[in-house]
Design an enzyme around this catalytic site. Sequence first.
Site, PDB file in Angstrom:
ATOM      1  N   ARG A 275      54.921  74.002  19.566  1.00 48.78           N
ATOM      2  CA  ARG A 275      56.283  73.762  20.067  1.00 48.78           C
ATOM      3  C   ARG A 275      56.727  72.325  19.771  1.00 48.78           C
ATOM      4  NH1 ARG A 275      57.598  74.963  26.275  1.00 48.78           N
ATOM      5  NH2 ARG A 275      56.431  73.039  26.553  1.00 48.78           N
TER       6      ARG A 275
ATOM      7  N   ARG B 217      68.136  56.714   9.702  1.00 56.71           N
ATOM      8  CA  ARG B 217      67.544  56.169   8.458  1.00 56.71           C
ATOM      9  C   ARG B 217      67.061  54.733   8.641  1.00 56.71           C
ATOM     10  NH1 ARG B 217      72.413  57.785   4.512  1.00 56.71           N
ATOM     11  NH2 ARG B 217      73.433  56.789   6.275  1.00 56.71           N
TER      12      ARG B 217
ATOM     13  N   LYS C  97      62.553  70.517  22.970  1.00 55.49           N
ATOM     14  CA  LYS C  97      62.127  69.737  24.139  1.00 55.49           C
ATOM     15  C   LYS C  97      62.394  68.273  23.791  1.00 55.49           C
ATOM     16  CE  LYS C  97      58.415  69.835  27.542  1.00 55.49           C
ATOM     17  NZ  LYS C  97      59.272  69.944  28.720  1.00 55.49           N
TER      18      LYS C  97
ATOM     19  N   GLU D 226      68.009  78.549  33.250  1.00 54.44           N
ATOM     20  CA  GLU D 226      66.687  78.072  33.684  1.00 54.44           C
ATOM     21  C   GLU D 226      66.891  76.998  34.741  1.00 54.44           C
ATOM     22  OE1 GLU D 226      64.526  75.913  30.648  1.00 54.44           O
ATOM     23  OE2 GLU D 226      66.372  75.058  29.821  1.00 54.44           O
TER      24      GLU D 226
HETATM   25  N1  PMP Z   1      62.452  74.485  31.066  1.00 49.44           N
HETATM   26  C1  PMP Z   1      62.545  73.156  30.919  1.00 49.44           C
HETATM   27  C2  PMP Z   1      63.877  72.533  30.787  1.00 49.44           C
HETATM   28  C3  PMP Z   1      61.371  72.375  30.894  1.00 49.44           C
HETATM   29  O1  PMP Z   1      61.452  71.052  30.749  1.00 49.44           O
HETATM   30  C4  PMP Z   1      60.122  73.008  31.035  1.00 49.44           C
HETATM   31  C5  PMP Z   1      58.854  72.219  30.964  1.00 49.44           C
HETATM   32  N2  PMP Z   1      58.714  71.276  31.976  1.00 49.44           N
HETATM   33  C6  PMP Z   1      60.088  74.407  31.218  1.00 49.44           C
HETATM   34  C7  PMP Z   1      61.280  75.103  31.204  1.00 49.44           C
HETATM   35  C8  PMP Z   1      58.789  75.139  31.371  1.00 49.44           C
HETATM   36  O2  PMP Z   1      58.067  75.102  30.164  1.00 49.44           O
HETATM   37  P1  PMP Z   1      56.470  75.151  30.134  1.00 49.44           P
HETATM   38  O3  PMP Z   1      56.088  76.428  30.795  1.00 49.44           O
HETATM   39  O4  PMP Z   1      56.135  75.133  28.680  1.00 49.44           O
HETATM   40  O5  PMP Z   1      55.969  73.957  30.866  1.00 49.44           O
END
Ligand code: PMP
Length: 295
Positions: free
Chosen positions: A52, A105, A151, A184
């Site tokens: 990832r 750059r 991320k 989320e």
């Molecule tokens: N959503 C966000 C915005 C995150 O930053 C994270 C990780 N902290 C997650 C979901 C969960 O991802 P993971 O299970 O890979 O930790």
Amino acid sequence: MGLKIYLDGSFVEEQDAKVSVFDHGFLYGDGIFEGIRAYHNCVFRLKEHVDRFFDSAKAINLELPVSKKQMGDIIVETCRQNGLREAYIRVVASRGKGDLGLDPRKCPIPTLVCIASSISLYPEELYRNGLKVITVPTRRNGPEGVNPRIKSLNYLNNIMAKIEANIAGAEEAIMLNQEGYVAECTGDNIFIVKNGVLKTPALHVGMLEGVTRNEVIKLARAEDIPLEETVLTRYDLFTADEAFLTGTAAELIPVTNIDTRVIGDGKPGPIFNKLLIKYREITKVVDNPDAVIMR
Ligand code: PMP
């Protein structure tokens, strides 16, 4: 004694782990990161996190100065250097040092950092009683802006949502996407259960593809729990029998109150309890020799 930090090719003492104020990670949030856990002397899902991380780098056109194998070795070695068998690990890569303009750059060498520290867990009481969460006005970034699949170091979107939850006295914020569908939380993915069916927002709704989310999906399939990756509204949250969040730090944590509505009977539900037990079992399995910390 402070931590030993991996910084650009070597391990340095915490007080010497310094990055330039001209680093574009600092000036512009131009960079990416990972949050990883080590359990029982083994880095959990090392490959998935490294993959990832490299996908995030590719999406922002950042060429990492190490290979995937080297990155995995750096993560394990950082735990080893700090004598940690249980750890929370943070890997950060930024565009590197440039000038005050935003042009990448001007940043010839990316900055790469790995920190392994002891993990601070949510109080066990929250796993028994569940979290009180709210939906917040700040919407999750759309994929046409900073895609939430990346991320990235641009967490202001999530931080705004977290501030809104803090002000309201809630433990977490549920973010909706631009169309009002559930996306989320600020640092976790979300699942609900309705009539025995486990449901989570599909990736196209726009969220981080959580490593924990993917593990829970695999566990549900193995346990023959019907699963839907779908589109959820606030109505689906309010009328759910169970709800829980997933993330590397939190593992699976129950939600028992959303926008003042009590979820189910106000206690963590049976599907949550079953999945949490199964999840904690898989964190004990050492299935990747490259992820073992002390030999
Ligand atoms: N959503 C966000 C915005 C995150 O930053 C994270 C990780 N902290 C997650 C979901 C969960 O991802 P993971 O299970 O890979 O930790």
